[in-house]
Design an enzyme around this catalytic site. Structure first.
Site, PDB file in Angstrom:
ATOM      1  N   LYS A  33      -5.491 -28.236 -16.753  1.00  0.00           N
ATOM      2  CA  LYS A  33      -6.497 -29.261 -17.058  1.00  0.00           C
ATOM      3  C   LYS A  33      -7.411 -28.811 -18.199  1.00  0.00           C
ATOM      4  CE  LYS A  33     -10.363 -31.433 -14.536  1.00  0.00           C
ATOM      5  NZ  LYS A  33     -11.069 -31.423 -13.236  1.00  0.00           N
ATOM      6  N   ASP A  58      -4.336 -32.727 -14.869  1.00  0.00           N
ATOM      7  CA  ASP A  58      -5.088 -32.354 -13.673  1.00  0.00           C
ATOM      8  C   ASP A  58      -4.123 -32.430 -12.499  1.00  0.00           C
ATOM      9  OD1 ASP A  58      -6.744 -32.327 -11.426  1.00  0.00           O
ATOM     10  OD2 ASP A  58      -8.334 -33.461 -12.420  1.00  0.00           O
ATOM     11  N   THR A  99     -10.302 -29.443  -6.420  1.00  0.00           N
ATOM     12  CA  THR A  99      -9.093 -28.847  -7.016  1.00  0.00           C
ATOM     13  C   THR A  99      -8.324 -28.007  -6.011  1.00  0.00           C
ATOM     14  OG1 THR A  99      -9.789 -28.885  -9.316  1.00  0.00           O
ATOM     15  CG2 THR A  99      -8.326 -27.091  -8.689  1.00  0.00           C
ATOM     16  N   THR A 133      -5.652 -15.546  -2.429  1.00  0.00           N
ATOM     17  CA  THR A 133      -6.530 -14.387  -2.515  1.00  0.00           C
ATOM     18  C   THR A 133      -6.666 -13.677  -1.165  1.00  0.00           C
ATOM     19  OG1 THR A 133      -8.880 -13.819  -2.790  1.00  0.00           O
ATOM     20  CG2 THR A 133      -8.411 -16.076  -2.202  1.00  0.00           C
ATOM     21  N   ASP A 134      -7.021 -12.380  -1.221  1.00  0.00           N
ATOM     22  CA  ASP A 134      -7.298 -11.644   0.031  1.00  0.00           C
ATOM     23  C   ASP A 134      -8.642 -12.076   0.639  1.00  0.00           C
ATOM     24  OD1 ASP A 134      -9.005 -10.476  -1.843  1.00  0.00           O
ATOM     25  OD2 ASP A 134      -8.491  -8.407  -1.338  1.00  0.00           O
ATOM     26  N   GLU A 135      -9.435 -12.834  -0.144  1.00  0.00           N
ATOM     27  CA  GLU A 135     -10.758 -13.233   0.369  1.00  0.00           C
ATOM     28  C   GLU A 135     -10.645 -14.184   1.563  1.00  0.00           C
ATOM     29  OE1 GLU A 135     -13.748 -14.061  -2.613  1.00  0.00           O
ATOM     30  OE2 GLU A 135     -12.635 -12.930  -4.104  1.00  0.00           O
ATOM     31  N   TYR A 158     -15.546 -20.722  -1.942  1.00  0.00           N
ATOM     32  CA  TYR A 158     -14.293 -20.433  -2.660  1.00  0.00           C
ATOM     33  C   TYR A 158     -13.208 -19.988  -1.687  1.00  0.00           C
ATOM     34  CZ  TYR A 158     -10.846 -17.556  -5.113  1.00  0.00           C
ATOM     35  OH  TYR A 158      -9.663 -16.993  -5.548  1.00  0.00           O
ATOM     36  N   LYS A 162      -9.586 -21.753  -0.549  1.00  0.00           N
ATOM     37  CA  LYS A 162      -8.266 -21.129  -0.707  1.00  0.00           C
ATOM     38  C   LYS A 162      -7.573 -20.995   0.656  1.00  0.00           C
ATOM     39  CE  LYS A 162      -6.585 -19.753  -3.966  1.00  0.00           C
ATOM     40  NZ  LYS A 162      -5.755 -20.413  -5.032  1.00  0.00           N
TER      41      LYS A 162
END
Ligand code: NAD
Length: 358
Positions: A33, A58, A99, A133-135, A158, A162
């Site tokens: 995008k 997008d 998103t 992500t590992d988060e 965030y 995810k």
């Protein structure tokens, strides 16, 4: 094979595309995008290849994405497009929900319809890879590592977005049989990293003689992976990983944030031109004298560390760079590629001024 890479103008997506074009014979369609984080200048070394195509789109626009799938007939989808900066998710979570969650849902539905209509070998080889992500696993105490079995406990908008998208991908596999794989990776660093993130921010602020901000006491631990090692791992997983599986990716490089900043300072002492040193005030402690501790981020996770033994054992992947070699390459890259980051700092890569690093 034809790879459709979403978010290919971003930090990791552009590393994946440079890897695919420079080191393999595959074709690549980059879907991006071009938000503030997308920068086509990161693809300059490959964008003349006849195996590379860019489509500005997008992922939330299902009609356009369907047309792009039909036009390019991809074999592999590598889905990296996301809002990725934790601080921005705290200030404005809406874009992250849109998103990362709604966009991933929309892409899964486009991919499912496309895959359903495929036949024969083309259908059998199709794969959808979600890059995460590992988060999503939350935070660790002083010991232990995140394995693929850890429960999800995201703490920031965030990481929650995810985690949601990982769950959607899993559900599309379990419910509709879509051929998916997921990877969860630790913090990346390396060339073409947008200067709002810790490592490039510290390098560029140090070169400008500006404060080097560290959250809290700087004792948060992150597990750092050189971005080109991540790109290599991702291509291995999408082509060789077992469908329905998750693979954790990490570099065995646990460092406190303050250690990272001090390592950068000492590399800059060694590698930066002498006129930059004088901006640090001629202080005997050099660049370290610019370190400034700022109020901690709310919900700041204390420690992340990855157990990457599954991908190492099952797919034979191992990182090539150590923390020391990767950080040295990264500092040298920023010293050698002033044009790239000056265009980001003055906004000319997008025609607007972002005022970063202030
Ligand atoms: P980035 O912010 O540098 O790049 C994201 C890219 O996605 C940008 O080019 C942006 O223009 C594009 N994009 C954003 N919204 C879009 C939309 N709606 N449609 C199409 N394109 C859109 O991010 P990154 O650091 O390269 O991360 C890539 C992926 O890897 C993300 O999914 C992130 O969650 C994940 N990840 C990042 C890290 C890290 O350390 N950076 C670690 C593990 C996982």
């Amino acid at each position: 094979m034809k790879f459709l890479v979403t978010g290919g103008a971003g930090f990791i997506g552009s590393a994946v595309i440079r890897h695919l074009i420079n080191k393999t014979d595959h074709e690549v369609v980059n879907i991006d995008k071009l938000t503030y984080a997308g920068n086509l200048e990161s693809l300059k070394e490959v964008d003349q290849s006849d195996r590379y195509t860019f489509e500005q789109a997008d992922i939330c626009n299902s009609q356009l994405m369907t047309a792009i799938f039909e036009k390019h007939q991809p074999d592999f989808i590598m889905h990296l497009a996301a809002e990725s900066h934790v601080d921005r998710s705290i200030d404005g979570p809406a874009a992250f929900i849109e998103t990362n969650i709604v966009g991933t849902y929309a892409l899964l539905e486009v991919a499912r319809a496309y895959w359903n209509a495929l036949e024969g070998e083309k259908k059998a080889q199709f794969r959808f890879h979600h890059i995460s992500t590992d988060e999503v696993y939350g935070t660790l105490g002083p010991v232990g590592l995140f394995t693929e079995e850890n429960r999800y406990e995201p703490n920031s908008p965030y990481s929650a977005s995810k985690a949601s998208s990982d769950h959607l991908v899993r559900a599309w596999r379990e419910t509709y049989g879509l051929p998916t794989v997921i990877t969860n990776c630790s913090n990346n660093y390396g060339p073409y990293h947008f200067p709002e993130k810790l490592i490039p921010l510290v390098i560029l602020n140090a070169l400008a003689g500006k404060p080097l901000p560290i959250y809290g006491k700087g004792d948060q631990v992150r597990d750092w992976l050189y971005v080109e090692d991540h790109a290599q791992a991702l291509v291995k997983v999408v082509t060789e990983g077992v469908l329905g599986e998750t693979y954790n990716i990490g570099g065995h490089n646990e460092k406190q944030n303050v250690e990272v900043v001090k390592t950068l300072c000492s590399l800059l002492e060694e590698l930066a031109p002498t006129n930059c040193h004088s901006r640090a005030g001629g202080n005997p402690k050099g660049f370290e004298s610019l370190i400034t501790y700022v109020a901690d981020r709310p919900g700041h996770d204390v420690r992340y560390a990855i157990d990457a033994s599954k991908i190492e054992r099952e797919l034979g992947w191992a990182p090539e760079e150590t923390f020391e070699t990767g950080m040295r390459k990264t500092v040298q890259w920023y010293l050698d590629n002033k044009d790239w980051w000056e265009n980001v700092l003055d906004g000319s890569y997008q025609g607007e001024r972002l005022g970063l690093g202030e």
